[in-house]
Design a protein around this motif. Sequence first.
Motif, PDB file in Angstrom:
ATOM      1  N   ALA A   1       0.847  -1.200   0.000  1.00  0.00           N
ATOM      2  CA  ALA A   1       0.000   0.000   0.000  1.00  0.00           C
ATOM      3  C   ALA A   1       0.878   1.243   0.000  1.00  0.00           C
ATOM      4  O   ALA A   1       1.777   1.383   0.837  1.00  0.00           O
ATOM      5  CB  ALA A   1      -0.911   0.008   1.223  1.00  0.00           C
ATOM      6  N   ALA A   2       0.599   2.145  -0.934  1.00  0.00           N
ATOM      7  CA  ALA A   2       1.394   3.378  -1.051  1.00  0.00           C
ATOM      8  C   ALA A   2       1.039   4.382   0.033  1.00  0.00           C
ATOM      9  O   ALA A   2       1.882   5.149   0.492  1.00  0.00           O
ATOM     10  CB  ALA A   2       1.202   3.999  -2.427  1.00  0.00           C
TER      11      ALA A   2
ATOM     12  N   GLU B   1      -4.963   3.527   0.302  1.00  0.00           N
ATOM     13  CA  GLU B   1      -4.783   2.221  -0.331  1.00  0.00           C
ATOM     14  C   GLU B   1      -4.773   1.105   0.721  1.00  0.00           C
ATOM     15  O   GLU B   1      -5.328   0.024   0.494  1.00  0.00           O
ATOM     16  CB  GLU B   1      -3.479   2.221  -1.133  1.00  0.00           C
ATOM     17  CG  GLU B   1      -3.389   1.063  -2.110  1.00  0.00           C
ATOM     18  CD  GLU B   1      -2.199   1.180  -3.055  1.00  0.00           C
ATOM     19  OE1 GLU B   1      -1.905   0.176  -3.727  1.00  0.00           O
ATOM     20  OE2 GLU B   1      -1.561   2.255  -3.114  1.00  0.00           O
ATOM     21  N   HIS B   2      -4.142   1.365   1.865  1.00  0.00           N
ATOM     22  CA  HIS B   2      -4.134   0.385   2.958  1.00  0.00           C
ATOM     23  C   HIS B   2      -5.561   0.036   3.378  1.00  0.00           C
ATOM     24  O   HIS B   2      -5.931  -1.136   3.497  1.00  0.00           O
ATOM     25  CB  HIS B   2      -3.360   0.958   4.150  1.00  0.00           C
ATOM     26  CG  HIS B   2      -3.627   0.249   5.437  1.00  0.00           C
ATOM     27  ND1 HIS B   2      -4.619   0.646   6.325  1.00  0.00           N
ATOM     28  CD2 HIS B   2      -3.052  -0.848   6.006  1.00  0.00           C
ATOM     29  CE1 HIS B   2      -4.636  -0.156   7.369  1.00  0.00           C
ATOM     30  NE2 HIS B   2      -3.697  -1.073   7.208  1.00  0.00           N
TER      31      HIS B   2
ATOM     32  N   ALA C   1      -2.409  -8.767   9.076  1.00  0.00           N
ATOM     33  CA  ALA C   1      -1.344  -8.081   9.833  1.00  0.00           C
ATOM     34  C   ALA C   1      -0.905  -6.853   9.038  1.00  0.00           C
ATOM     35  O   ALA C   1      -0.532  -6.973   7.869  1.00  0.00           O
ATOM     36  CB  ALA C   1      -0.168  -9.025  10.050  1.00  0.00           C
ATOM     37  N   CYS C   2      -0.975  -5.688   9.671  1.00  0.00           N
ATOM     38  CA  CYS C   2      -0.666  -4.427   8.986  1.00  0.00           C
ATOM     39  C   CYS C   2       0.631  -3.851   9.548  1.00  0.00           C
ATOM     40  O   CYS C   2       0.778  -3.729  10.763  1.00  0.00           O
ATOM     41  CB  CYS C   2      -1.799  -3.424   9.164  1.00  0.00           C
ATOM     42  SG  CYS C   2      -3.390  -4.043   8.566  1.00  0.00           S
ATOM     43  N   MET C   3       1.547  -3.469   8.652  1.00  0.00           N
ATOM     44  CA  MET C   3       2.863  -3.003   9.108  1.00  0.00           C
ATOM     45  C   MET C   3       3.403  -1.884   8.225  1.00  0.00           C
ATOM     46  O   MET C   3       3.227  -1.888   7.007  1.00  0.00           O
ATOM     47  CB  MET C   3       3.870  -4.155   9.115  1.00  0.00           C
ATOM     48  CG  MET C   3       4.046  -4.848   7.769  1.00  0.00           C
ATOM     49  SD  MET C   3       5.358  -6.093   7.765  1.00  0.00           S
ATOM     50  CE  MET C   3       6.770  -5.102   7.297  1.00  0.00           C
ATOM     51  N   GLY C   4       4.041  -0.902   8.867  1.00  0.00           N
ATOM     52  CA  GLY C   4       4.851   0.043   8.132  1.00  0.00           C
ATOM     53  C   GLY C   4       6.114  -0.663   7.684  1.00  0.00           C
ATOM     54  O   GLY C   4       6.609  -1.571   8.382  1.00  0.00           O
TER      55      GLY C   4
ATOM     56  N   VAL D   1      -0.153  -6.653   5.095  1.00  0.00           N
ATOM     57  CA  VAL D   1      -0.245  -5.424   4.302  1.00  0.00           C
ATOM     58  C   VAL D   1       0.946  -4.544   4.678  1.00  0.00           C
ATOM     59  O   VAL D   1       1.071  -4.116   5.826  1.00  0.00           O
ATOM     60  CB  VAL D   1      -1.565  -4.668   4.567  1.00  0.00           C
ATOM     61  CG1 VAL D   1      -1.697  -3.478   3.601  1.00  0.00           C
ATOM     62  CG2 VAL D   1      -2.768  -5.607   4.427  1.00  0.00           C
ATOM     63  N   ILE D   2       1.817  -4.290   3.699  1.00  0.00           N
ATOM     64  CA  ILE D   2       3.029  -3.485   3.923  1.00  0.00           C
ATOM     65  C   ILE D   2       2.764  -2.070   3.411  1.00  0.00           C
ATOM     66  O   ILE D   2       2.400  -1.877   2.253  1.00  0.00           O
ATOM     67  CB  ILE D   2       4.239  -4.100   3.193  1.00  0.00           C
ATOM     68  CG1 ILE D   2       4.457  -5.549   3.660  1.00  0.00           C
ATOM     69  CG2 ILE D   2       5.507  -3.272   3.434  1.00  0.00           C
ATOM     70  CD1 ILE D   2       5.494  -6.313   2.866  1.00  0.00           C
TER      71      ILE D   2
END
Length: 453
Positions: free
Chosen positions: A80-81, A85-86, A231-234, A280-281
């Motif tokens: 995801a930019a 988008e995320h 799982a969502c991550m920067g 999700v990166i």
Amino acid sequence: MSHSKKASIFNKDIERTTWHDETLWFVRQKRDKMAYVIPEFQQLRDLASQIKEHTLSQLDEYLLEFERNALKNGVHVHWAADAKEHNEIVLKILKKHKAKKIVKSKSMLTEECHLNPFLQQHAIKVVDTDLGERIIQLRDEAPSHIVLPAIHLKKEDVGETFHQHLNTPKGEKDPQRLTEAARQHLREKFVQADAALTGVNFAIAETGSVVVCTNEGNADLGVNLAKVHIACMGFEKIIPRFNDLSVFTRLLARSATGQPITTYTSHFTKPRPGAEMHVVIVDNGRTQQLGREDFYNSLKCIRCGACMNTCPVYRRSGGHSYNFTVPGPIGSILSPNLDLKKHSSLPFASTLCGSCTEVCPVKIDIHVQLYKWRQQIGESNALPMSKKLSMKVMSKVLASSKLFSFSGKMGRTMIKWLPYSMTHNKSVNPWAKARELPEVPEHSFREWYKQNK
């Protein structure tokens, strides 16, 4: 509203401000005691900083390695930019599984992306399962701290909130009974959930695994009961090897809450049979920060909150005064990267004492970066007019020895003869709200030196 104006609202409740300050300093003292139980603590900080420095210098390679290994493990990987988008990716996954109820463990990234209100607009019910996060969700507030999200509240506040939403007895303030009420309330949500969403503390390129650290086990319960795990991550959460993880787990809890380690350090590598796992990166401004020579190493941050616990400004102004997902000193570095004009007051919300840098487990030079942001804000014309004019006047005074001497004489004379009501007027001299002015000297040092050589 600027940081100072929001902080003045928090400071109206003197008792709460004092309690907030003392509580966070207590956590800082716990950190110090626990840190120096291990003699090699400073070496661990050096090593953690070096690992992060190396990772950031080869970030593209490690992210691609993580993706390859995660895909081998049967994990779906998404990129995801930005926040929009995320949120759309998460929604698409949930819609695919017709998920209407999700349980979420603590995730500052999803707070940053404002995922909760986005999903609620699409008729998906989100329940935060971290106790502190659930309290503030019921109160419709944002977290005021990244580790202790409800640190600004007292047990009486929690009791009133639970009375309104969980039907606990009015006036209940016993922490054990309130926690039990929350436990019974959340167990039902776990069982009913269609999907579980977690944050990510560390992502390991070598194994394609994500690691989630909690003290309540809520992430494990959610993931193991639901059929879908997101799982969502920067992208800065990546570390190269499995062996590197032990360096960070020895630092994280000690720096955050003064514990030797978090109660649950959970590794998620692949979905269990019949379930799905998604990672999700997210970028959302991180690439831009990575490209800033003076500020890129702020991406080393492991979100321990130690800089907040020690910061004299944060402790006395409260997390909500920062108006950003990550408050405190580290947030004051990250926020101008996303919106310089909106967050232009935050780098000035610091004494530049360096205490934040001193406690940072990955040795980010936080106070230096705050000073550099101040310079950039000035150069980009993002200062408020009042500060801009006062700085111009001060620069002229300080650049001229004659003007400086004259101003000193005028100041000493005026303070000496003006009535107390004028020298201590709160609107003219906010400094005097809580302090007495020093006794006025007869001469400046320069005058004394000329007479005495």
